[in-house]
Design a protein around this motif. Structure first.
Motif, PDB file in Angstrom:
ATOM      1  N   LEU A 253      86.122  11.372 -13.610  1.00 37.94           N
ATOM      2  CA  LEU A 253      86.702  11.349 -14.956  1.00 37.94           C
ATOM      3  C   LEU A 253      88.129  10.811 -14.927  1.00 37.94           C
ATOM      4  O   LEU A 253      88.521   9.988 -15.771  1.00 37.94           O
ATOM      5  CB  LEU A 253      86.686  12.748 -15.559  1.00 37.94           C
ATOM      6  N   LEU A 254      88.922  11.275 -13.967  1.00 36.28           N
ATOM      7  CA  LEU A 254      90.302  10.811 -13.877  1.00 36.28           C
ATOM      8  C   LEU A 254      90.379   9.311 -13.625  1.00 36.28           C
ATOM      9  O   LEU A 254      91.322   8.646 -14.060  1.00 36.28           O
ATOM     10  CB  LEU A 254      91.041  11.561 -12.759  1.00 36.28           C
ATOM     11  N   ARG A 294      85.533  13.366 -24.562  1.00 40.79           N
ATOM     12  CA  ARG A 294      86.593  12.553 -25.160  1.00 40.79           C
ATOM     13  C   ARG A 294      86.543  11.111 -24.654  1.00 40.79           C
ATOM     14  O   ARG A 294      86.794  10.172 -25.413  1.00 40.79           O
ATOM     15  CB  ARG A 294      87.948  13.191 -24.855  1.00 40.79           C
ATOM     16  N   GLN A 295      86.210  10.939 -23.385  1.00 38.17           N
ATOM     17  CA  GLN A 295      86.153   9.599 -22.798  1.00 38.17           C
ATOM     18  C   GLN A 295      84.787   8.936 -22.961  1.00 38.17           C
ATOM     19  O   GLN A 295      84.579   7.813 -22.516  1.00 38.17           O
ATOM     20  CB  GLN A 295      86.527   9.670 -21.307  1.00 38.17           C
ATOM     21  N   ARG A 296      83.867   9.638 -23.626  1.00 34.24           N
ATOM     22  CA  ARG A 296      82.520   9.127 -23.880  1.00 34.24           C
ATOM     23  C   ARG A 296      81.817   8.719 -22.585  1.00 34.24           C
ATOM     24  O   ARG A 296      81.167   7.663 -22.497  1.00 34.24           O
ATOM     25  CB  ARG A 296      82.561   7.953 -24.866  1.00 34.24           C
ATOM     26  N   VAL A 297      81.964   9.557 -21.592  1.00 30.52           N
ATOM     27  CA  VAL A 297      81.299   9.334 -20.306  1.00 30.52           C
ATOM     28  C   VAL A 297      79.848   9.784 -20.406  1.00 30.52           C
ATOM     29  O   VAL A 297      79.551  10.851 -20.940  1.00 30.52           O
ATOM     30  CB  VAL A 297      82.021  10.096 -19.181  1.00 30.52           C
ATOM     31  N   ARG A 338      79.287  18.358 -26.302  1.00 31.29           N
ATOM     32  CA  ARG A 338      78.660  17.135 -26.816  1.00 31.29           C
ATOM     33  C   ARG A 338      78.863  15.936 -25.899  1.00 31.29           C
ATOM     34  O   ARG A 338      79.140  14.818 -26.346  1.00 31.29           O
ATOM     35  CB  ARG A 338      79.166  16.828 -28.230  1.00 31.29           C
ATOM     36  N   VAL A 339      78.730  16.184 -24.615  1.00 37.44           N
ATOM     37  CA  VAL A 339      78.757  15.098 -23.644  1.00 37.44           C
ATOM     38  C   VAL A 339      77.411  14.386 -23.682  1.00 37.44           C
ATOM     39  O   VAL A 339      76.361  15.031 -23.725  1.00 37.44           O
ATOM     40  CB  VAL A 339      79.040  15.632 -22.230  1.00 37.44           C
TER      41      VAL A 339
END
Length: 430
Positions: A253-254, A294-297, A338-339
């Motif tokens: 993620l980072l 948040r990053q839509r991963v 909500r991933v």
């Protein structure tokens, strides 16, 4: 079975579903068909309506000429399924590919993503995939790992690999920025559909990197991954990252990756269930779940084999239950935030169907959520730029017709009565 036996047909489908078959003399994708009296999945529910396939594209507007009308007789229409993680598209022989193709099409799986593949497989598959009568595949070419890292350990003659399949083909060793600078032009020249990277127990990277006992159970320096992601994104390529632990998930993620392959805890180290140990190392944090959303991963599941794991000893039931609860916890926390989740099996012998059915047994997702994951989200992570995975105006005319309602009974996803891909009606003969 040969490729010639996978024939295209067009016929009037009556309520009792007899099909008058014949070999198509022209591609059905250029024809205009009407599909009447069907119940079409709109993403929430099934709606009675009719659609047309006009030159392989869905439309509610009747074309000037319709060659054939298909009466769906109240059957249920859903988008095709996807397989977001599998390595079985690596080329072996025409006969094996024919069996693979039939397996996928029978299961209604039209889209397959192969993270880490052989360049020679891409060459051999040219003209055999990504056509209306076959499955569509996205291939990464070689994965990026560290010296002694996964998947280097699997390249053995017993597995069918050749000497030339190593560095520069099935994998690229990236130990430092100089390696990345030197090898990136070669990676890019291979025209990968996306970039595959490996993180394994990255919280112990320094400890493992020079340990021969950890051969195959280590990966990239997590500090290098952001640089790889930046290079890939500059070239318009998405990045998928293999993870094992929650720390790997965090580092991915980072780094800003687009897709995370595997749910942390999907397998124990060494594939030995006795090494699961403290399951806390696999537990995704609330903060990371929020960041992933948040990053839509996209996160690809691959938990079916872990669910089915066999534990030896008198405490096997307790161990199995603990692993299952850990996986369920990870799935629930991702769902709560909500991933986006896609379905992949990472199984050479199966399609993504057993993975989807195993997920349904966990009772984390209702049937609607699971259907959308398998049809919509999975297609989106395989081919993000295509109009697939939904039954909407202007989308590709690719869908499955089921005998029953999968929202009421998820096993109805296994009861496929008709397959349509880009406007072509697929028939699987013996």
């Amino acid at each position: 079975m040969t490729m010639g036996k996978l024939i295209l047909i067009y016929a009037l489908v009556l309520p009792s579903w007899p099909i008058q078959a014949q070999v198509a003399t022209e591609t059905a994708g250029g024809r205009n068909y009407e599909f009447a009296n069907g119940r079409w999945f709109d993403g929430q529910k099934f709606v009675a309506r009719r659609f047309y396939s006009a030159s392989g594209v869905l439309t509610a507007k009747r074309p000037a000429r319709v060659e054939r009308v298909f009466d769906l007789a109240g059957k249920y229409v859903i988008p095709p399924f996807g397989e977001a993680h599998n390595h079985n598209l690596d080329w072996s022989s025409p006969e094996q590919f024919a069996r693979l193709l039939r397996m996928y099409l029978e299961a209604g799986v039209f889209y397959v993503k192969n993270p880490t593949s052989l360049p020679r497989s891409r060459q051999a598959l040219a003209g055999k995939i990504n056509i209306p009568s076959s499955i569509d595949g996205a291939l990464s070419n070689g994965g990026l790992t560290a010296s002694g890292g996964h998947p280097i350990e699997i390249l053995t003659p017993q597995r069918g690999f050749k000497p030339e399949d190593g560095e520069g083909a099935f994998y690229f060793v990236i130990d430092n920025l100089a390696d990345l600078d030197r090898k990136w032009p070669v990676i890019r020249a291979g025209k990968p559909d996306f970039i595959k990277t490996y993180l394994l127990y990255s919280e112990e990277f320094s400890k493992r990197k020079d340990d021969p006992a950890k051969f195959g159970w280590k990966g990239l320096d997590p500090a290098l991954l952001p640089h790889i992601v930046r290079r890939a994104h500059e070239d318009g390529l998405r990045v998928s990252t293999h993870v094992e632990t929650a720390a790997d998930f965090h580092h991915a993620l980072l780094a800003g990756v687009d897709e995370i392959n595997h749910l942390p805890g999907f397998r124990p180290e060494g594939n030995n269930v006795a090494t699961y140990g403290d399951l806390a190392r696999y537990e995704i944090t609330e903060a990371d779940a929020r960041l992933a959303a948040r990053q839509r991963v996209m996160v690809v599941t691959t938990v079916g084999q872990a669910i089915q794991s066999t534990f030896d000893g008198k405490e096997k039931e307790e161990a199995r239950r603990a692993v299952r609860e850990m996986l369920v916890r990870n799935l629930r926390i991702l769902k709560r935030h909500r991933v986006a989740l896609a379905i992949g099996s990472d199984s050479f012998r199966q399609t993504s169907a057993p993975e989807a059915l195993n997920l349904s047994k966990l009772q984390v997702f209702d049937n609607r959520e699971l259907l959308k994951m398998w049809c919509e989200t999975t297609a989106a992570t395989i081919f993000p730029k295509r109009k697939i995975g939904q039954l909407k105006e202007g989308y590709e005319a690719s869908f499955l017709i089921l005998s029953g309602d999968p929202l009421q009974d998820f096993t109805q996803t296994q009861k496929i009565e008709m397959r349509v891909k880009q406007g072509e009606i697929l028939s699987l003969s013996n």
